[in-house]
Motif scaffolding. Structure first.
Motif, mmCIF file in Angstrom:
data_model
loop_
_atom_site.group_PDB
_atom_site.id
_atom_site.type_symbol
_atom_site.label_atom_id
_atom_site.label_comp_id
_atom_site.label_asym_id
_atom_site.label_seq_id
_atom_site.Cartn_x
_atom_site.Cartn_y
_atom_site.Cartn_z
ATOM 1 N N ALA A 188 0.834 -1.201 0.000
ATOM 2 C CA ALA A 188 0.000 0.000 0.000
ATOM 3 C C ALA A 188 0.870 1.254 0.000
ATOM 4 C CB ALA A 188 -0.920 -0.005 1.225
ATOM 5 N N ALA A 189 1.887 1.259 0.854
ATOM 6 C CA ALA A 189 2.765 2.422 0.930
ATOM 7 C C ALA A 189 3.596 2.574 -0.340
ATOM 8 C CB ALA A 189 3.672 2.305 2.154
ATOM 9 N N LEU A 190 4.065 1.465 -0.894
ATOM 10 C CA LEU A 190 4.879 1.542 -2.118
ATOM 11 C C LEU A 190 4.084 2.127 -3.273
ATOM 12 C CD1 LEU A 190 6.854 -1.821 -2.027
ATOM 13 C CD2 LEU A 190 7.708 0.478 -1.499
ATOM 14 N N ARG A 191 2.811 1.831 -3.326
ATOM 15 C CA ARG A 191 1.967 2.420 -4.370
ATOM 16 C C ARG A 191 1.993 3.938 -4.286
ATOM 17 N NH1 ARG A 191 -4.607 1.999 -4.283
ATOM 18 N NH2 ARG A 191 -5.015 3.539 -5.927
ATOM 19 N N CYS A 192 1.855 4.462 -3.090
ATOM 20 C CA CYS A 192 1.832 5.919 -2.916
ATOM 21 C C CYS A 192 3.225 6.519 -3.074
ATOM 22 C CB CYS A 192 1.246 6.268 -1.550
ATOM 23 S SG CYS A 192 -0.473 5.731 -1.327
ATOM 24 N N LEU A 193 4.242 5.816 -2.612
ATOM 25 C CA LEU A 193 5.611 6.306 -2.772
ATOM 26 C C LEU A 193 5.992 6.397 -4.245
ATOM 27 C CD1 LEU A 193 7.355 4.349 0.113
ATOM 28 C CD2 LEU A 193 7.354 6.831 -0.137
ATOM 29 N N THR A 194 5.611 5.393 -5.003
ATOM 30 C CA THR A 194 5.912 5.412 -6.436
ATOM 31 C C THR A 194 5.195 6.561 -7.133
ATOM 32 O OG1 THR A 194 6.226 3.008 -6.433
ATOM 33 C CG2 THR A 194 5.801 4.061 -8.561
ATOM 34 N N LEU A 195 3.958 6.796 -6.741
ATOM 35 C CA LEU A 195 3.186 7.887 -7.334
ATOM 36 C C LEU A 195 3.809 9.242 -7.029
ATOM 37 C CD1 LEU A 195 0.686 8.896 -8.840
ATOM 38 C CD2 LEU A 195 -0.607 8.706 -6.697
#
Length: 356
Positions: A22-29
């Motif tokens: 979940a966090a990686l999705r937002c970090l990548t964005l």
């Protein structure tokens, strides 16, 4: 040329397997929005690896981690595996091999999360914990195992170097905030190590005339944190005291489920590691209800450490805005799933213009 950072990802156990993606999705964005790339390498290390191989990570695991700019960790722990295996088999070797001598834990009351005690409504403090020595040493042992007179001994190890660099980091932090540094001690009862801690902290503070130092006994400090949490700015503490105080302070702010942690090598000679404070929470693992805020905030700390403060600020503002709007997981009294909260943060990031 696009700025690039190599990130080692260890989701670990339990809800770590849910909140890390979940966090990686937002970090990548947020990385894409700010013109840099996160090159992610996932390592399947943790309790499942231990069951298969008898160790928490392979023999060359630390060498592999050393090639990265940072380590992004989820949670480690399994009720069927002793903590001494999971902690000393993964977290502590990483902290000590990479000299992550500062454990940094910001504590702040987030929007939409009620404080648990009077006076913590606007809580904003930082705990600086010495992270590689102190009470958590490997010096000691047990004798007469299985006998009625079996005994265990544990040595606390404090060095002038270890104390002074933790105190210096905390003082520099306090100098950029409200100028107040509180040192946790127990020099009235622990006769050797704590007076030494006090002496070295005081010597270090000579270089910071603009910072006021308060030396407070750990038992009184714990009580005052509850009675008057707004009185604190930066707290510096030994490994054990800092560990306890940071969970206490996180609970005062509303929940340790939203608290982040940075295990720092400030000079960046080695990778630093970022993780939420919460555990693997096996009782809710796999249900899709885990709170990703602690992992998101740890990700923001990682971005800031890597030299991307604007992206870190944007990510923090996005999850704070979701909380302020009433989007909360059930541990905070809401009904949102992990995925729904993550969707909300991602939508916020997509809707807002990128900060300079």
């Amino acid at each position: 040329m696009t700025r690039q950072y190599d990130i080692a990802v260890i989701a670990g156990d339990g809800i770590g397997l849910e909140v890390v993606p979940a966090a990686l999705r937002c970090l990548t964005l947020v990385a894409e929005r700010h013109g840099f790339a996160l090159n992610l390498t996932e390592y399947p290390w943790g309790s499942a690896y231990f069951r298969a191989h008898g160790a928490m990570l392979p023999t060359d695991g630390l060498d592999r981690l050393a090639r990265h700019d940072a380590i992004f960790l989820g949670a480690v722990g399994d009720p069927e595996i002793p903590d001494v295996e999971t902690l000393w088999g993964l977290l502590i070797p990483i902290r000590r091999t990479f000299d992550q001598y500062i454990n940094l834990r910001p504590v702040r009351t987030l929007p939409g999360i009620p404080a648990r005690v009077v006076g913590a409504e606007d809580l904003d403090l930082v705990i600086v914990r010495e992270n590689v020595e102190g009470e958590y040493s490997a010096v000691g042992g047990r004798i007469y195992r299985g006998e009625p007179h079996e005994a265990a001994m544990q040595e606390a190890v404090f060095t002038r170097r270890g104390i002074s660099r933790a105190a210096r980091y905390a003082a520099e932090l306090a100098a950029g905030r409200r100028g107040l540094l509180t040192s946790a001690t127990k020099s009235n009862g622990i006769v050797h190590t704590m007076p030494f801690w006090d002496e070295v902290v005081a010597e270090t503070m000579v270089d910071f005339p603009g910072v006021r130092l308060d030396k407070v006994l750990i038992d009184a400090l714990a009580a005052k944190l509850v009675l008057d949490p707004g009185a604190f700015d930066v707290i510096v503490a030994s490994n054990l005291f800092g560990d306890i105080l940071s969970d206490l302070a996180g609970a005062l702010a509303g929940s340790i489920g939203v608290a982040p942690s940075g295990n720092l090598n400030p000079e960046k000679r080695h990778p630093s590691m970022f993780e939420p404070v919460h555990g693997s929470a096996p009782d809710i693992a796999g249900l899709g209800v885990a709170n990703p805020v602690g992992q998101l905030w740890a990700g923001a700390m990682m971005l800031d450490h890597l030299g991307e403060p604007a992206a870190a600020g944007e990510l923090t503002a996005a999850f704070e805005a979701c909380l302020a709007d009433g989007l909360r997981t059930r541990d905070l009294g809401g009904a949102a799933s992990t995925g729904e909260f993550t969707d909300g943060v991602a939508a916020r990031l997509a809707a807002e213009p990128a900060r300079a």
